[in-house]
Design a protein around this motif. Sequence first.
Motif, short mmCIF file in Angstrom:
data_model
loop_
_atom_site.label_atom_id
_atom_site.label_comp_id
_atom_site.label_asym_id
_atom_site.label_seq_id
_atom_site.Cartn_x
_atom_site.Cartn_y
_atom_site.Cartn_z
N MET A 1 -6.38 1.14 -3.34
CA MET A 1 -6.64 2.22 -2.37
C MET A 1 -5.29 2.67 -1.83
SD MET A 1 -10.08 0.93 -0.38
CE MET A 1 -9.56 -0.76 -0.14
N ASN A 2 -4.65 3.58 -2.57
CA ASN A 2 -3.25 3.87 -2.36
C ASN A 2 -2.98 5.36 -2.22
OD1 ASN A 2 -0.48 3.28 -2.09
ND2 ASN A 2 -0.62 1.69 -3.64
N LEU A 3 -1.73 5.70 -1.93
CA LEU A 3 -1.30 7.09 -1.81
C LEU A 3 -0.40 7.44 -2.99
CD1 LEU A 3 -2.23 6.45 1.13
CD2 LEU A 3 -0.34 7.85 1.94
N ASN A 4 -0.22 8.74 -3.21
CA ASN A 4 0.73 9.21 -4.20
C ASN A 4 2.12 8.68 -3.87
OD1 ASN A 4 2.94 11.49 -4.69
ND2 ASN A 4 1.40 11.66 -6.31
N GLU A 5 2.87 8.24 -4.90
CA GLU A 5 4.15 7.57 -4.66
C GLU A 5 5.16 8.46 -3.94
OE1 GLU A 5 6.55 6.71 -8.12
OE2 GLU A 5 5.31 8.03 -9.36
N HIS A 6 5.16 9.77 -4.23
CA HIS A 6 6.10 10.67 -3.56
C HIS A 6 5.74 10.86 -2.09
CE1 HIS A 6 7.89 11.57 -7.41
NE2 HIS A 6 6.71 11.94 -7.90
N LEU A 7 4.44 11.01 -1.81
CA LEU A 7 3.98 11.12 -0.42
C LEU A 7 4.25 9.81 0.33
CD1 LEU A 7 2.45 12.68 1.78
CD2 LEU A 7 0.31 11.79 0.83
N LEU A 8 4.01 8.70 -0.35
CA LEU A 8 4.24 7.39 0.25
C LEU A 8 5.72 7.23 0.64
CD1 LEU A 8 2.31 4.90 0.63
CD2 LEU A 8 3.43 3.91 -1.37
N HIS A 9 6.61 7.67 -0.25
CA HIS A 9 8.05 7.55 0.00
C HIS A 9 8.46 8.41 1.19
CE1 HIS A 9 12.23 6.76 -1.06
NE2 HIS A 9 12.47 8.03 -0.84
N PHE A 10 7.94 9.64 1.26
CA PHE A 10 8.30 10.53 2.38
C PHE A 10 7.82 9.96 3.71
CE2 PHE A 10 6.60 13.70 5.34
CZ PHE A 10 7.78 14.25 5.78
N LEU A 11 6.57 9.55 3.78
CA LEU A 11 6.01 9.06 5.04
C LEU A 11 6.72 7.78 5.49
CD1 LEU A 11 2.20 9.65 4.46
CD2 LEU A 11 3.66 10.83 6.10
N LYS A 12 7.10 6.94 4.52
CA LYS A 12 7.81 5.70 4.86
C LYS A 12 9.16 6.02 5.50
CE LYS A 12 9.74 3.47 1.54
NZ LYS A 12 9.94 2.70 0.31
N GLU A 13 9.91 6.93 4.88
CA GLU A 13 11.24 7.27 5.41
C GLU A 13 11.13 8.00 6.74
OE1 GLU A 13 13.71 6.01 4.14
OE2 GLU A 13 13.14 5.53 2.10
N PHE A 14 10.15 8.87 6.89
CA PHE A 14 9.96 9.61 8.14
C PHE A 14 9.59 8.65 9.27
CE2 PHE A 14 7.26 12.26 11.02
CZ PHE A 14 8.28 13.07 11.50
N GLY A 15 8.71 7.70 8.99
CA GLY A 15 8.34 6.71 10.00
C GLY A 15 9.53 5.87 10.41
#
Length: 562
Positions: free
Chosen positions: A63-77
């Motif tokens: 139950m995961n997110l797209n890797e590019h979206l995941l990377h952006f949200l991680k860095e933004f957080g």
Amino acid sequence: MELIENLFMGYPNLWGGGVAHSVLILSLVITLGIALGKIKVAGVSLGVTWILFVGIVFGHFNMNLNEHLLHFLKEFGLILFVYSIGLQVGPGFFSAFKKGGFTLNVVAMIVVFTGVVMAIVLHFVTGTPITTMVGILSGAVTNTPGLGAAQQANSDLNGVDAPEIALGYAVAYPLGVIGCILSLLALKYLLRVKTAQEEAEAEQGMGHIQELTVRPVTLEIHNGSVNGKTLREIHPLVKRRFVVSYICRADGDGEIEMAGADTVLHLNDKILVVSTPIDVEAITVFFGKQVDMVWEKPDSKYISRRILITKSELNGKMLSQLKIRQNFGANITRVNRSGVDLVASPGLQLQMGDRVTVVGSELAVSHAEKVLGNSLKRLNHPNLIPIFLGIALGCILGSIPFVFPGIPQPVKLGLAGGPLIVSILISRFGPQYKLITYTTMSANLMVREIGISLFLACVGLGAGEGFVDTIIHGGGYVWIAYGAIITVVPLFVAGLIGRYALKLNYYTLIGVLSGATTNPPALAYSNDQTSCDAPSVGYATVYPLTMFLRVLTAQLLILSLA
């Protein structure tokens, strides 16, 4: 049924699985993580780190997110998290390097660098990849920004994320929390601490925090050279920072008067002096001797009130420019900034959000209150320009490469280090240039918690796929032992040096060690051991430098050994 499956597993025809899918997964991970974080065992909780573990479970079941979206949200957080930390610690960052603060920060640096050395030794002895070892190091010292810095450094170096960094962090974190608390408890018996004596000294603000706190003392004047002089004339002679708030005349009927620059002192007068503990002895010797006296009487015509500075035009102004005493007959005796009390010396620059202690008559204090603001409504309105301007400057600074001899790749501060440094600088020096950087504690905490929640959720989701396999078949259970070594050894080394070589008070020492591991549960344990604020002062003094060093060393380990 198909709708439910698409919501949890993602819509195959939409980028990122669809907005609803992405928001649903993130919201569930964060909600469940925070709910589990409220559970305490023996008074200890893993807090928001549960978000990481819930994310790993979701990621394991795909139950995961797209890797590019995941990377952006991680860095933004991560950016939101470290920037809000910098805004909080920035005002007191440089003052922490005074004589007393410098000694405490030396102990913190011993903890940091001993942990780094242990990680390097374990890397070469066991053959564990440095990416995994840096993750274990960050988890062992419960430092999430270090985890983010390591992940970003590896991404810059290799162009891909390294899930083993998050796996090492997740495995080592629980024992990092518990191991730190057990180490502080063990030090108490190892050092043979006499708690009553240690607490008495800590209550007086003695030891290495005596320059970092403020306390009031009552002095009786016995120095004949002071007789007939005004406080304005006496200040240059003492050569110490102090404020006299009240005076009780020896030839009077015990009535208390307000003191000001033009107040004339006489022999046997009693004065209430506010200063740092390190200066109290010299001030006492100059004036006479310390005596006991109750200044706060029920029928007194004078009151004491803490007032918030909320007027933007006062940002960066010196106390002497306000002329509170001359205009209203009230005194400002101390200034509380970021939880630390400062002596209200005339040259002290004020900042939005400072809490000043004003003494005087009810009318005088009310007039001073109108000048200073004391309007929570003004503070509740966020100043967004410094936040987003600072984040932009932090991203620019974090992207600048620095070349160091012996390191094959240029070193970047990254999206963890850049915003952290800019936020510290902008919150410390911004008021001098009329830039309002203050945010309320609740607003700062909200931004920080949103940032860390997004970051941990995304890290967990990204690491979940291979977590179980790594623990069972990849020897991940051995990482727990590595993490325990990195947690315990530096604390014992620094604890022994701090106690025997630097003569630190025990309660100050455990606060410093908690700050050196950026470990809030350890601070909560330390505070429970005493009624004084020595652990909190020690923690707050070393926290900014420790956070900066954790971020920097995590990146350097990846860039030099990966």
